[in-house]
Design a protein around this motif. Structure first.
Motif, PDB file in Angstrom:
ATOM      1  N   LEU A  38     -96.345  73.245 -87.283  1.00  0.00           N
ATOM      2  CA  LEU A  38     -96.633  72.217 -86.282  1.00  0.00           C
ATOM      3  C   LEU A  38     -95.638  71.065 -86.362  1.00  0.00           C
ATOM      4  CD1 LEU A  38    -100.524  72.306 -86.517  1.00  0.00           C
ATOM      5  CD2 LEU A  38     -99.113  73.182 -84.646  1.00  0.00           C
ATOM      6  N   ALA A  39     -95.221  70.704 -87.560  1.00  0.00           N
ATOM      7  CA  ALA A  39     -94.197  69.664 -87.718  1.00  0.00           C
ATOM      8  C   ALA A  39     -92.852  70.149 -87.177  1.00  0.00           C
ATOM      9  CB  ALA A  39     -94.069  69.271 -89.193  1.00  0.00           C
ATOM     10  N   LEU A  40     -92.525  71.406 -87.440  1.00  0.00           N
ATOM     11  CA  LEU A  40     -91.282  71.978 -86.902  1.00  0.00           C
ATOM     12  C   LEU A  40     -91.304  71.994 -85.381  1.00  0.00           C
ATOM     13  CD1 LEU A  40     -90.845  74.939 -89.397  1.00  0.00           C
ATOM     14  CD2 LEU A  40     -89.242  73.035 -89.100  1.00  0.00           C
ATOM     15  N   ILE A  81     -84.010  74.298 -87.445  1.00  0.00           N
ATOM     16  CA  ILE A  81     -85.419  74.179 -87.073  1.00  0.00           C
ATOM     17  C   ILE A  81     -85.905  75.508 -86.508  1.00  0.00           C
ATOM     18  CG2 ILE A  81     -87.059  73.005 -85.542  1.00  0.00           C
ATOM     19  CD1 ILE A  81     -85.137  70.542 -85.752  1.00  0.00           C
ATOM     20  N   GLU A  82     -85.103  76.113 -85.651  1.00  0.00           N
ATOM     21  CA  GLU A  82     -85.480  77.418 -85.091  1.00  0.00           C
ATOM     22  C   GLU A  82     -85.589  78.473 -86.182  1.00  0.00           C
ATOM     23  OE1 GLU A  82     -84.113  78.340 -80.865  1.00  0.00           O
ATOM     24  OE2 GLU A  82     -82.419  77.224 -81.727  1.00  0.00           O
ATOM     25  N   ARG A  83     -84.648  78.465 -87.110  1.00  0.00           N
ATOM     26  CA  ARG A  83     -84.686  79.426 -88.214  1.00  0.00           C
ATOM     27  C   ARG A  83     -85.963  79.243 -89.027  1.00  0.00           C
ATOM     28  NH1 ARG A  83     -79.615  79.130 -88.719  1.00  0.00           N
ATOM     29  NH2 ARG A  83     -79.522  77.376 -90.129  1.00  0.00           N
ATOM     30  N   GLU A  87     -88.963  81.916 -89.721  1.00  0.00           N
ATOM     31  CA  GLU A  87     -89.209  82.379 -91.088  1.00  0.00           C
ATOM     32  C   GLU A  87     -90.561  81.957 -91.659  1.00  0.00           C
ATOM     33  OE1 GLU A  87     -85.796  80.904 -93.190  1.00  0.00           O
ATOM     34  OE2 GLU A  87     -84.464  82.379 -92.255  1.00  0.00           O
ATOM     35  N   THR A  88     -91.179  80.925 -91.114  1.00  0.00           N
ATOM     36  CA  THR A  88     -92.462  80.445 -91.636  1.00  0.00           C
ATOM     37  C   THR A  88     -93.592  81.298 -91.069  1.00  0.00           C
ATOM     38  OG1 THR A  88     -91.587  78.197 -91.729  1.00  0.00           O
ATOM     39  CG2 THR A  88     -93.980  78.431 -91.848  1.00  0.00           C
ATOM     40  N   VAL A  98     -97.110  78.105 -81.920  1.00  0.00           N
ATOM     41  CA  VAL A  98     -95.778  77.524 -82.160  1.00  0.00           C
ATOM     42  C   VAL A  98     -94.720  78.614 -82.043  1.00  0.00           C
ATOM     43  CG1 VAL A  98     -94.282  76.436 -83.893  1.00  0.00           C
ATOM     44  CG2 VAL A  98     -96.649  75.661 -83.621  1.00  0.00           C
ATOM     45  N   LYS A  99     -94.984  79.756 -82.661  1.00  0.00           N
ATOM     46  CA  LYS A  99     -94.014  80.853 -82.615  1.00  0.00           C
ATOM     47  C   LYS A  99     -93.845  81.401 -81.199  1.00  0.00           C
ATOM     48  CE  LYS A  99     -94.168  82.410 -87.352  1.00  0.00           C
ATOM     49  NZ  LYS A  99     -92.754  82.632 -87.534  1.00  0.00           N
ATOM     50  N   ALA A 100     -94.939  81.512 -80.448  1.00  0.00           N
ATOM     51  CA  ALA A 100     -94.856  82.013 -79.068  1.00  0.00           C
ATOM     52  C   ALA A 100     -94.104  81.027 -78.179  1.00  0.00           C
ATOM     53  CB  ALA A 100     -96.258  82.267 -78.518  1.00  0.00           C
TER      54      ALA A 100
END
Length: 144
Positions: A38-40, A81-83, A87-88, A98-100
């Motif tokens: 969420l921070a990312l 940030i994208e990486r 990876e998280t 977040v990933k979607a």
């Protein structure tokens, strides 16, 4: 077929149904991972908005070379940030959202045409991203 006694459902090959499988991740790890995601996402959204503003403003004010340098600088700041988002691991619906949302940014070309005019693979990915964003109550980064 063997009956799953816990859920009252039949189970093929005697394996337990999905209803009886539990996650093995500790709760603190789950919270920490999604807090990080969420921070990312906040950092990603801020830089993506900056990129959009820069492109709009610079398009009118400067030549193509200066625009390219500014855009490349912002993209370089976005890359780690994208990486990290990729990876998280996501452990909750919010983390999955977040990933979607990030995937929608990366694959934004899937929203350039009406859904009935894109190929089957793109349609499947687009519908999956939209479904995850909908369940996670995460808006898509653009209008559909």
């Amino acid at each position: 077929m063997v009956e799953n006694r816990e859920a009252g459902l039949p189970s093929l090959l005697g394996y337990p149904s999905v209803d009886t499988i539990t996650a093995t991740l500790p709760e603190t790890s789950t919270r920490e991972n999604d807090v990080a995601l969420l921070a990312l996402e906040k950092r990603f959204n801020a830089l993506a908005a900056e990129l959009d503003r820069d492109v709009d403003c610079l398009r009118e004010e400067v030549g193509r070379e200066a625009l390219t340098k500014e855009v490349e600088a912002t993209l370089a700041r976005l890359a780690p940030i994208e990486r990290a988002i990729i990876e998280t691991p996501a452990c909750t619906i919010a983390g999955l959202g977040v990933k979607a949302h990030h995937a929608a940014h990366v694959l934004s070309q899937y929203w350039k045409a009406p859904i009935d005019r894109i190929d089957w693979d793109a349609r499947a990915v687009r519908l999956l991203i939209e479904a995850v964003c909908d369940v996670a109550r995460t808006p898509l980064p653009f209008q559909t």
